[in-house]
Enzyme design. Sequence first.
Site, mmCIF file in Angstrom:
data_model
loop_
_atom_site.group_PDB
_atom_site.id
_atom_site.type_symbol
_atom_site.label_atom_id
_atom_site.label_comp_id
_atom_site.label_asym_id
_atom_site.label_seq_id
_atom_site.Cartn_x
_atom_site.Cartn_y
_atom_site.Cartn_z
ATOM 1 N NE ARG A 192 -3.768 -2.313 0.294
ATOM 2 C CZ ARG A 192 -4.732 -2.677 1.146
ATOM 3 N NH1 ARG A 192 -5.041 -1.883 2.160
ATOM 4 N NH2 ARG A 192 -5.384 -3.814 0.980
ATOM 5 C CD GLU B 37 -3.151 3.169 2.455
ATOM 6 O OE1 GLU B 37 -2.891 3.068 3.679
ATOM 7 O OE2 GLU B 37 -4.155 2.667 1.934
ATOM 8 N NE ARG C 31 -5.657 2.379 12.473
ATOM 9 C CZ ARG C 31 -6.972 2.232 12.477
ATOM 10 N NH1 ARG C 31 -7.514 1.240 13.161
ATOM 11 N NH2 ARG C 31 -7.751 3.043 11.812
ATOM 12 C CG HIS C 32 -1.871 2.742 8.532
ATOM 13 N ND1 HIS C 32 -2.504 3.438 9.543
ATOM 14 C CD2 HIS C 32 -2.845 2.355 7.662
ATOM 15 C CE1 HIS C 32 -3.803 3.473 9.290
ATOM 16 N NE2 HIS C 32 -4.035 2.823 8.167
ATOM 17 C CD GLU D 71 -9.885 -2.688 8.640
ATOM 18 O OE1 GLU D 71 -9.572 -3.719 8.031
ATOM 19 O OE2 GLU D 71 -9.415 -1.569 8.389
ATOM 20 C CB SER E 271 -11.973 -4.799 4.818
ATOM 21 O OG SER E 271 -13.008 -4.149 4.115
ATOM 22 N NE ARG F 61 -4.086 -2.191 10.511
ATOM 23 C CZ ARG F 61 -4.971 -1.310 10.057
ATOM 24 N NH1 ARG F 61 -6.261 -1.569 10.143
ATOM 25 N NH2 ARG F 61 -4.566 -0.185 9.519
#
Length: 532
Positions: free
Chosen positions: A301, A303, A309-310, A453, A456, A506
């Site tokens: 990712r 991002e 948490r990323h 989360e 998903s 996670r």
Amino acid sequence: MAEPPSTQPSKNAIKKAAKEAEKAQKKAEQARLREKELQLRQREEAANDFAASNYGEHSSTTAPGSHREWIQLAKVEEWEDRLCIFRGAIENARIQSTKLAFLTVSQGLQSIQVVIAEDKENVSRQMVKFAGDIPAESLCIIHGIVKRTTEQIKSTTVQDFEIQAKKIYLVSKASTPLPLQPADSERALPSETNEDVNSPLVSLNTRLNNRVLDLRAKINHCIFILQDGVDSLFQEFLRARGFIRIHTPKIIGAPSEGGSNVFRLDYFQGNCYLAQSPQLYKQMAIQARFPRVMEIGPVFRAEKSFTARHLTEFTGLDVEMEFEEDYHEVVDLLEMLMLFIFKGLQERYSNETELIRKVYPVQPFKLPANVPRLHFAEGIKMLREAGESIEDYDDLTTPQEKKLGQLVLEKYGSDFYTLDQFPKALRPFYTMPSSTDPDNYSNSYDMFMRGQEICSGAQRIHSYEILVQRIRELNMDPEQAGLKDYVAGFKYGCAPHGGGGFGLERIVQFYLGLPNIRLTSMFPRDPTRVVP
């Protein structure tokens, strides 16, 4: 006119300097003679050292003249009063006297005290000195007798036994000084609330910059043993229910899920991308009549997120399956999967969990008999009643996720829950609209641990016509690169199906209550880190 002062040294100064030089020369000569005498004495002592063959540097992987069984410290009690051989790392060494030294030697999660005591048969004073001078983190092969202690040894994990060394060989010597002491990594990360000034705190960056040494800490071994447990339990549960593991490409020809947040690479004469997820390929496996598939693999990712948490690369645990009547068959299975993993961690990895929680105290993970499953609208209602300002179809912010998790814990006594029927506008193009309110909601869900989360998922659109219509509604082209083959597969008939994707790091982070996801990635990648 006065004459300028002379710059030449006086006779007294010259005499003084000559005496100082002579004195220094004599001192140097005396030091040289002492060093020569010391070397001579050491050579003589070495020549007369009856234990000379029982210690020293040894680069081979086996102990000289040894073909005996090597032991694991976890089973050291089985060798009481017997000669054993093992390899371990020196945690610390201290010389008590010319006749006695103590070593703390580790092997995996275990550590034991090794005693080097002069005797007239196996251990000389030279051997005691050699052992006491071994640098921390060096690897050694040790021969010794396992002895039960009269008092417990508090500084090691093996507290009722010690090893009385008869031989010790240095296999790999660690350099000094170390850039990071593994013992420092046994402590919690620095935080604004940490007021224990007696515990040296090492920053996360320092640890990650010296990750090999950092990973030697027992707490880090426990984290990754437990992570492997999640991986193993995931496969165990799904294999028992007919899932097969597949491996899908991570190099793709075009951005496949909207085109944002992807890494672009040079690829021979053109460009390619790193896959954001295996989603489309999982569904293509369903199209190919593989009814139940799972995948464990890297997810990328792009991002620029710097949160705790990323990561830009993480390990995805993905599931896709056909269902018979209703997509909640998929939700049921995923909830049972997570309960199986949580209970497996509690039953099989309690020792590792206990060690980690001594450093990062957190309430034990609470599990209910039945997993709470809330409609998205119900979650919004609970937040509003708790004072949050949020619209009906708004996505939850991170603080709102955590708040809802706390509310669920208080109401249902569970750290794990499912939020079902997400707003249609918040989900990707391949998500099936809700059967009860297709304009506003979708047959999709997220799963949460401690209010954050971890999964998903959704029912996927399996109708070619509905999928093409949905793609076009979002101003996308079903014929575009990256979608064309995926979309075409639905022309030939496809069973109703759904699935979900979990983040391995996670799950471990939230189960253990760790403050940063980078602690659960062996060599983490984020917007500022691509080494080591």
